[in-house]
Design an enzyme around this catalytic site. Sequence first.
Site, PDB file in Angstrom:
ATOM      1  N   CYS A  36     -48.131  55.731 -22.531  1.00 37.44           N
ATOM      2  CA  CYS A  36     -49.408  55.444 -21.849  1.00 37.44           C
ATOM      3  C   CYS A  36     -50.623  55.870 -22.674  1.00 37.44           C
ATOM      4  O   CYS A  36     -51.735  55.425 -22.404  1.00 37.44           O
ATOM      5  CB  CYS A  36     -49.440  56.132 -20.491  1.00 37.44           C
ATOM      6  SG  CYS A  36     -48.033  55.718 -19.468  1.00 37.44           S
ATOM      7  N   ASN A  82     -49.593  51.189 -12.568  1.00 39.75           N
ATOM      8  CA  ASN A  82     -49.586  51.833 -13.886  1.00 39.75           C
ATOM      9  C   ASN A  82     -49.096  50.812 -14.919  1.00 39.75           C
ATOM     10  O   ASN A  82     -47.942  50.397 -14.879  1.00 39.75           O
ATOM     11  CB  ASN A  82     -48.652  53.051 -13.816  1.00 39.75           C
ATOM     12  CG  ASN A  82     -48.591  53.835 -15.117  1.00 39.75           C
ATOM     13  OD1 ASN A  82     -49.035  53.366 -16.167  1.00 39.75           O
ATOM     14  ND2 ASN A  82     -48.027  55.034 -15.049  1.00 39.75           N
ATOM     15  N   HIS A 116     -56.446  56.951 -17.740  1.00 38.66           N
ATOM     16  CA  HIS A 116     -55.180  56.225 -17.569  1.00 38.66           C
ATOM     17  C   HIS A 116     -54.893  56.125 -16.075  1.00 38.66           C
ATOM     18  O   HIS A 116     -55.070  57.088 -15.327  1.00 38.66           O
ATOM     19  CB  HIS A 116     -54.061  56.978 -18.289  1.00 38.66           C
ATOM     20  CG  HIS A 116     -52.702  56.447 -17.966  1.00 38.66           C
ATOM     21  ND1 HIS A 116     -52.406  55.114 -18.023  1.00 38.66           N
ATOM     22  CD2 HIS A 116     -51.563  57.076 -17.546  1.00 38.66           C
ATOM     23  CE1 HIS A 116     -51.145  54.925 -17.664  1.00 38.66           C
ATOM     24  NE2 HIS A 116     -50.610  56.105 -17.372  1.00 38.66           N
TER      25      HIS A 116
HETATM   26  O1  UT7 Z   1     -47.995  57.095 -16.726  1.00 35.27           O
HETATM   27  C1  UT7 Z   1     -47.470  58.184 -17.333  1.00 35.27           C
HETATM   28  C2  UT7 Z   1     -47.172  59.324 -16.536  1.00 35.27           C
HETATM   29  N1  UT7 Z   1     -46.752  59.085 -15.189  1.00 35.27           N
HETATM   30  C3  UT7 Z   1     -47.353  59.752 -14.237  1.00 35.27           C
HETATM   31  O2  UT7 Z   1     -48.337  60.396 -14.491  1.00 35.27           O
HETATM   32  C4  UT7 Z   1     -46.776  59.729 -12.864  1.00 35.27           C
HETATM   33  C5  UT7 Z   1     -46.710  61.134 -12.337  1.00 35.27           C
HETATM   34  N2  UT7 Z   1     -46.055  61.312 -11.038  1.00 35.27           N
HETATM   35  C6  UT7 Z   1     -46.561  60.803  -9.900  1.00 35.27           C
HETATM   36  O3  UT7 Z   1     -47.525  60.073  -9.870  1.00 35.27           O
HETATM   37  C7  UT7 Z   1     -45.916  61.251  -8.601  1.00 35.27           C
HETATM   38  O4  UT7 Z   1     -45.094  62.351  -8.848  1.00 35.27           O
HETATM   39  C8  UT7 Z   1     -45.091  60.146  -7.890  1.00 35.27           C
HETATM   40  C9  UT7 Z   1     -46.019  59.111  -7.318  1.00 35.27           C
HETATM   41  C10 UT7 Z   1     -44.123  59.518  -8.867  1.00 35.27           C
HETATM   42  C11 UT7 Z   1     -44.307  60.763  -6.750  1.00 35.27           C
HETATM   43  O5  UT7 Z   1     -45.179  61.413  -5.848  1.00 35.27           O
HETATM   44  P1  UT7 Z   1     -44.849  62.894  -5.320  1.00 35.27           P
HETATM   45  O6  UT7 Z   1     -45.867  63.214  -4.345  1.00 35.27           O
HETATM   46  O7  UT7 Z   1     -44.724  63.777  -6.539  1.00 35.27           O
HETATM   47  O8  UT7 Z   1     -43.482  62.672  -4.594  1.00 35.27           O
HETATM   48  P2  UT7 Z   1     -42.068  63.363  -4.900  1.00 35.27           P
HETATM   49  O9  UT7 Z   1     -41.470  62.792  -6.135  1.00 35.27           O
HETATM   50  O10 UT7 Z   1     -42.193  64.840  -4.790  1.00 35.27           O
HETATM   51  O11 UT7 Z   1     -41.268  62.860  -3.649  1.00 35.27           O
HETATM   52  C12 UT7 Z   1     -41.632  63.267  -2.329  1.00 35.27           C
HETATM   53  C13 UT7 Z   1     -40.742  62.520  -1.361  1.00 35.27           C
HETATM   54  C14 UT7 Z   1     -39.273  62.587  -1.750  1.00 35.27           C
HETATM   55  O12 UT7 Z   1     -38.528  62.654  -0.564  1.00 35.27           O
HETATM   56  P3  UT7 Z   1     -37.925  64.062  -0.068  1.00 35.27           P
HETATM   57  O13 UT7 Z   1     -37.030  64.539  -1.167  1.00 35.27           O
HETATM   58  O14 UT7 Z   1     -39.113  64.942   0.134  1.00 35.27           O
HETATM   59  O15 UT7 Z   1     -37.203  63.686   1.184  1.00 35.27           O
HETATM   60  C15 UT7 Z   1     -39.011  61.268  -2.420  1.00 35.27           C
HETATM   61  O16 UT7 Z   1     -37.676  60.857  -2.330  1.00 35.27           O
HETATM   62  O17 UT7 Z   1     -41.100  61.133  -1.387  1.00 35.27           O
HETATM   63  C16 UT7 Z   1     -39.917  60.366  -1.621  1.00 35.27           C
HETATM   64  N3  UT7 Z   1     -40.276  59.140  -2.292  1.00 35.27           N
HETATM   65  C17 UT7 Z   1     -40.616  58.020  -1.649  1.00 35.27           C
HETATM   66  N4  UT7 Z   1     -40.694  57.740  -0.331  1.00 35.27           N
HETATM   67  C18 UT7 Z   1     -41.048  56.490   0.004  1.00 35.27           C
HETATM   68  C19 UT7 Z   1     -40.353  58.905  -3.629  1.00 35.27           C
HETATM   69  N5  UT7 Z   1     -40.711  57.639  -3.853  1.00 35.27           N
HETATM   70  C20 UT7 Z   1     -40.879  57.068  -2.639  1.00 35.27           C
HETATM   71  C21 UT7 Z   1     -41.240  55.779  -2.226  1.00 35.27           C
HETATM   72  N6  UT7 Z   1     -41.331  55.534  -0.885  1.00 35.27           N
HETATM   73  N7  UT7 Z   1     -41.528  54.786  -3.072  1.00 35.27           N
END
Ligand code: UT7
Length: 343
Positions: free
Chosen positions: A129, A300, A270
């Site tokens: 990215c 993204n 980004h």
């Molecule tokens: O571009 C280069 C770099 N990339 C980034 O900068 C991306 C960085 N990361 C992020 O933007 C975020 O971490 C995400 C958007 C990927 C995820 O958000 P989060 O708030 O960190 O969620 P998480 O991974 O901690 O997941 C929280 C919950 C989980 O469920 P449990 O374990 O709490 O029951 C996930 O399984 O949300 C769940 N989850 C979803 N639920 C519904 C993860 N993806 C989804 C989804 N729909 N699409």
Amino acid sequence: MKKNTPRSPRPQLPPRTVSIVGTGSYVPPRVVTNAEFEARPELQTTDEWIRTRTGIRERRFAAEKENTSDLSAEAARRAMAQAGVKPEEIDLIIVATITPDMPFPSTACLVQHKIGAKRAACFDLEAACSGFLYALEVGQQFVAAHTYNTVLVIGAEKLSSVIDMQDRNTCVLFGDGAGAAILRNRGDGSHGILTTCMGANGEHADLLKMPGGGSKHPATHKSVDARLHFLKMAGKEVFKQAVTAMNSAGTEALARCQLTGADIALVIPHQANLRIIDALAKRIEVPADRIYVNLDRYGNTSAASVPIALDEAARSGRIKSGDLVLMVAFGAGFTWASCVIQW
Ligand code: UT7
């Protein structure tokens, strides 16, 4: 919180020799809304989750026959038209991408043929990215050193070709598109790139990667069955690293030019997650109306995200001649980069 007052008069700015003389971008026409993911019960996702956790409402997916070189070529044509540059005037093409049409030849060579830039040297650059800002710095070095007069820098991705549509943690995040910029020395010393900061930390390479298709895991039935040819991301860990790196890259670029957030007309971050962008805005003390966001429309797009946003901002009048613009990116590797440019 430190008071964010505009500097008056503006500090003496470093000399500028290399300018962006034209920009262009292209996104494929197919809009994929959050509702399309919500409609697939196996993903167990909702529009509400995607919007509130990321800021994304929709993204674009390229058609099967439309590849990264096609997206790149269209963005390049638009940048050339805006700059009034003919294909044969281009000396060098750099394509930043993690989704090249194929491992070799380079996507830059394919773009060269598509746009008819017969004189240009060509190579791809991979910094995920952060790729466009890395490529911008590499390109500007060639112009500053008088090696080349006209450099075409492109950030382009067809991420829909590497996302795992069975993985809700990643499939809702990414989209396709391309952005391009043409670099030249305008010769007036008052417009152009003031500084670029680049950094990397390979220690966390495992947190965001596509394991298959390289020399470590060449394509085999086993590697395909194991879904190794798809992007993998440990979202939460990447998020933390992204906030830290975006914040420090942004502040470093400002400090190098003796500027504060108050001097910046527009920040182009980004576009990975609105919460990461908000954290950067807070850290460098820039209000939301001076932060460019198109994440809601494109998701993204990795290396394409900054140049698409730059092109949209320039064409819509959000950036005017003389404005100071800060661009900041973070990606797999990890890599990060930032750039201050006077438009
Ligand atoms: O571009 C280069 C770099 N990339 C980034 O900068 C991306 C960085 N990361 C992020 O933007 C975020 O971490 C995400 C958007 C990927 C995820 O958000 P989060 O708030 O960190 O969620 P998480 O991974 O901690 O997941 C929280 C919950 C989980 O469920 P449990 O374990 O709490 O029951 C996930 O399984 O949300 C769940 N989850 C979803 N639920 C519904 C993860 N993806 C989804 C989804 N729909 N699409």
